[in-house]
Design a protein around this motif. Sequence first.
Motif, PDB file in Angstrom:
ATOM      1  N   LEU A  96      42.751  38.025  42.836  1.00 35.10           N
ATOM      2  CA  LEU A  96      41.706  39.050  42.886  1.00 35.10           C
ATOM      3  C   LEU A  96      42.162  40.280  43.649  1.00 35.10           C
ATOM      4  O   LEU A  96      42.014  41.424  43.182  1.00 35.10           O
ATOM      5  N   PHE A  97      42.738  40.074  44.831  1.00 33.07           N
ATOM      6  CA  PHE A  97      43.206  41.201  45.640  1.00 33.07           C
ATOM      7  C   PHE A  97      44.355  41.939  44.951  1.00 33.07           C
ATOM      8  O   PHE A  97      44.398  43.176  44.955  1.00 33.07           O
ATOM      9  N   ALA A  98      45.287  41.185  44.368  1.00 29.66           N
ATOM     10  CA  ALA A  98      46.448  41.812  43.724  1.00 29.66           C
ATOM     11  C   ALA A  98      46.014  42.670  42.541  1.00 29.66           C
ATOM     12  O   ALA A  98      46.480  43.815  42.391  1.00 29.66           O
ATOM     13  N   VAL A  99      45.132  42.141  41.711  1.00 23.36           N
ATOM     14  CA  VAL A  99      44.659  42.892  40.538  1.00 23.36           C
ATOM     15  C   VAL A  99      43.872  44.119  40.982  1.00 23.36           C
ATOM     16  O   VAL A  99      44.095  45.237  40.482  1.00 23.36           O
ATOM     17  N   ALA A 100      42.936  43.933  41.931  1.00 22.45           N
ATOM     18  CA  ALA A 100      42.106  45.051  42.384  1.00 22.45           C
ATOM     19  C   ALA A 100      42.959  46.151  43.010  1.00 22.45           C
ATOM     20  O   ALA A 100      42.758  47.346  42.730  1.00 22.45           O
ATOM     21  N   TYR A 101      43.924  45.758  43.828  1.00 26.06           N
ATOM     22  CA  TYR A 101      44.760  46.768  44.479  1.00 26.06           C
ATOM     23  C   TYR A 101      45.632  47.489  43.468  1.00 26.06           C
ATOM     24  O   TYR A 101      45.773  48.731  43.516  1.00 26.06           O
ATOM     25  N   PHE A 102      46.217  46.751  42.538  1.00 24.43           N
ATOM     26  CA  PHE A 102      47.085  47.360  41.540  1.00 24.43           C
ATOM     27  C   PHE A 102      46.321  48.392  40.715  1.00 24.43           C
ATOM     28  O   PHE A 102      46.838  49.474  40.414  1.00 24.43           O
ATOM     29  N   VAL A 103      45.076  48.064  40.380  1.00 25.01           N
ATOM     30  CA  VAL A 103      44.247  48.977  39.588  1.00 25.01           C
ATOM     31  C   VAL A 103      43.861  50.204  40.409  1.00 25.01           C
ATOM     32  O   VAL A 103      44.031  51.354  39.970  1.00 25.01           O
ATOM     33  N   LEU A 104      43.326  49.987  41.607  1.00 26.33           N
ATOM     34  CA  LEU A 104      42.805  51.094  42.416  1.00 26.33           C
ATOM     35  C   LEU A 104      43.902  51.991  42.976  1.00 26.33           C
ATOM     36  O   LEU A 104      43.678  53.190  43.188  1.00 26.33           O
ATOM     37  N   ALA A 105      45.090  51.415  43.220  1.00 19.74           N
ATOM     38  CA  ALA A 105      46.179  52.207  43.811  1.00 19.74           C
ATOM     39  C   ALA A 105      46.983  52.977  42.771  1.00 19.74           C
ATOM     40  O   ALA A 105      47.905  53.720  43.121  1.00 19.74           O
ATOM     41  N   PRO A 129      53.594  52.815  45.962  1.00 23.63           N
ATOM     42  CA  PRO A 129      54.803  52.173  46.499  1.00 23.63           C
ATOM     43  C   PRO A 129      54.601  50.688  46.801  1.00 23.63           C
ATOM     44  O   PRO A 129      55.569  49.976  47.045  1.00 23.63           O
ATOM     45  N   ALA A 130      53.337  50.255  46.775  1.00 29.12           N
ATOM     46  CA  ALA A 130      53.035  48.849  47.045  1.00 29.12           C
ATOM     47  C   ALA A 130      52.665  48.103  45.756  1.00 29.12           C
ATOM     48  O   ALA A 130      51.965  47.097  45.792  1.00 29.12           O
ATOM     49  N   PHE A 131      53.171  48.617  44.609  1.00 26.14           N
ATOM     50  CA  PHE A 131      52.830  47.988  43.324  1.00 26.14           C
ATOM     51  C   PHE A 131      53.269  46.532  43.260  1.00 26.14           C
ATOM     52  O   PHE A 131      52.711  45.724  42.520  1.00 26.14           O
ATOM     53  N   TRP A 132      54.272  46.161  44.079  1.00 35.17           N
ATOM     54  CA  TRP A 132      54.812  44.797  44.025  1.00 35.17           C
ATOM     55  C   TRP A 132      53.879  43.768  44.666  1.00 35.17           C
ATOM     56  O   TRP A 132      54.237  42.590  44.781  1.00 35.17           O
ATOM     57  N   ILE A 133      52.658  44.193  44.999  1.00 34.22           N
ATOM     58  CA  ILE A 133      51.654  43.221  45.438  1.00 34.22           C
ATOM     59  C   ILE A 133      51.356  42.213  44.320  1.00 34.22           C
ATOM     60  O   ILE A 133      50.852  41.116  44.590  1.00 34.22           O
ATOM     61  N   VAL A 134      51.696  42.562  43.074  1.00 33.39           N
ATOM     62  CA  VAL A 134      51.473  41.647  41.948  1.00 33.39           C
ATOM     63  C   VAL A 134      52.294  40.371  42.090  1.00 33.39           C
ATOM     64  O   VAL A 134      52.019  39.369  41.422  1.00 33.39           O
ATOM     65  N   PHE A 135      53.312  40.396  42.956  1.00 30.42           N
ATOM     66  CA  PHE A 135      54.132  39.198  43.156  1.00 30.42           C
ATOM     67  C   PHE A 135      53.484  38.209  44.120  1.00 30.42           C
ATOM     68  O   PHE A 135      53.912  37.049  44.192  1.00 30.42           O
TER      69      PHE A 135
END
Length: 208
Positions: A76-85, A91-97
């Motif tokens: 949930l956090f990874a998807v939400a952050y990737f979308v909103l950022a 530069p933090a796109f790798w949160i998807v990992f």
Amino acid sequence: MRTTDTPYITDWFAVSIRWLFLLGLVISLSLGGNLLSLPNILLLALGCWNIVLTLLTGLNRRMGYHRQISLGVDILFAVAYFVLAGGYNSPAFWIVFLPLMSAALYFEIIGALISAVLMTSTQVVVTISQTQTPIPMIGLGVLSLFTFFVAGVFGYISVQLVKTIRRNRQTQQDIQQKKLGMENERLRAIYSLTSTLLGTFFELPASA
């Protein structure tokens, strides 16, 4: 909540690696000058959530469906952050990992690959929807394949880690069983010796 006398080793790995992820994300955002942007509130919330998980782990406790909830929150956090950022613009796109790590630890390679499907789908949909110009599909395909590669690496490491933990646990159990067996043999020897001495003691008056 469930409790145990021994720590949940995978939980310790999960909370520790999550802290490392958060530290790396903060460093990436600081270097990119985006640390104070609004979506980063999600990282603060994720840090608070990890504090809760760290406390539970320190107390050797788990919630009901602990593994599923932990992985679900990471997704949930990874998807939400990737979308909103802004997807790959951050530069933090790798949160998807991050979910790949949690899935690998809790559900090994199968879980990691399933999470990779979810994260890759998110990357593709967000990138297509947010890009105004024609999308270089080769680049997007390479990034998607890299996500699966990372999932495979995490999954392999997790499998080896779980094997090592189980082997060490079995070794400890064998040692405990061996010690218990030696104690039982010692008690039986003492009991036998005591019985012999008592029998001899009570036989002496009859012989006299």
